[in-house]
Design an enzyme around this catalytic site. Sequence first.
Site, PDB file in Angstrom:
ATOM      1  N   GLY A 195       0.845  -1.187   0.000  1.00 55.48           N
ATOM      2  CA  GLY A 195       0.000   0.000   0.000  1.00 55.48           C
ATOM      3  C   GLY A 195       0.878   1.235   0.000  1.00 55.48           C
ATOM      4  O   GLY A 195       2.094   1.149   0.173  1.00 55.48           O
TER       5      GLY A 195
ATOM      6  N   ALA B 286      -0.297   4.289   4.644  1.00 56.50           N
ATOM      7  CA  ALA B 286      -1.600   3.635   4.502  1.00 56.50           C
ATOM      8  C   ALA B 286      -1.995   2.891   5.769  1.00 56.50           C
ATOM      9  O   ALA B 286      -3.178   2.670   6.026  1.00 56.50           O
ATOM     10  CB  ALA B 286      -1.587   2.667   3.313  1.00 56.50           C
ATOM     11  N   GLY B 287      -1.000   2.461   6.543  1.00 57.07           N
ATOM     12  CA  GLY B 287      -1.273   1.693   7.756  1.00 57.07           C
ATOM     13  C   GLY B 287      -0.737   0.275   7.717  1.00 57.07           C
ATOM     14  O   GLY B 287      -1.070  -0.544   8.572  1.00 57.07           O
ATOM     15  N   LYS B 288       0.118  -0.011   6.752  1.00 55.11           N
ATOM     16  CA  LYS B 288       0.667  -1.364   6.593  1.00 55.11           C
ATOM     17  C   LYS B 288       1.378  -1.851   7.845  1.00 55.11           C
ATOM     18  O   LYS B 288       1.092  -2.938   8.346  1.00 55.11           O
ATOM     19  CB  LYS B 288       1.674  -1.408   5.425  1.00 55.11           C
ATOM     20  CG  LYS B 288       1.118  -1.098   4.078  1.00 55.11           C
ATOM     21  CD  LYS B 288       2.193  -1.034   3.017  1.00 55.11           C
ATOM     22  CE  LYS B 288       3.260  -0.002   3.252  1.00 55.11           C
ATOM     23  NZ  LYS B 288       2.817   1.389   3.333  1.00 55.11           N
TER      24      LYS B 288
ATOM     25  N   SER C 241       6.191  -1.700  -1.795  1.00 55.49           N
ATOM     26  CA  SER C 241       6.250  -2.538  -3.009  1.00 55.49           C
ATOM     27  C   SER C 241       5.287  -2.014  -4.080  1.00 55.49           C
ATOM     28  O   SER C 241       4.269  -2.620  -4.357  1.00 55.49           O
ATOM     29  CB  SER C 241       5.993  -4.015  -2.680  1.00 55.49           C
ATOM     30  OG  SER C 241       4.923  -4.223  -1.797  1.00 55.49           O
TER      31      SER C 241
END
Length: 167
Positions: A7, A11-13, A81
């Site tokens: 993400g 985003a909060g990954k 990624s």
Amino acid sequence: MIVWFTGRPAAGKTTVATAVVERLQAQGRSAQLLDGDVLRREISQDLGFSRADRDEQVRRAAMAARALADTGVVAVVALVSPFREARAHARALCAPHAFLEVYVDAPLDVAEARDPKGLYRRARRGEIAEFTGIDSPYETPESPDLRLDAAALPPASLTDEVMQRLR
């Protein structure tokens, strides 16, 4: 197994991936987080942010995840990624282990509003080149194994979704 969170930046990954690791460990499972920021500081210091360098970062993370999975550890990767082809290559490198691609979907405006490290502001001022979402693309997964709506749900609910999928 490999659980691959992708993400945009902010985003909060990492937040969700960390919670997943904690929950797996609480269940008695061996799990390890491979975080993109940590990997950059430790095994990818030599890489920049060109497309080739980003692809190499994904390759290195995939190899580390596979090595963990080979020993029975659930490898949880939190890495921007940004390119579909590199993510597909990561999946192939991790075979024969199960690979769950989790797309943490936060629109650019939401990610920018969060921006805990101030990276988007710096990129918009021209201080960071090739920043994902500003002057370098993020290719949204076409068919992730799981899509998390990070704009609508809190991290605990997103973690619940991942854990339900892992069951």
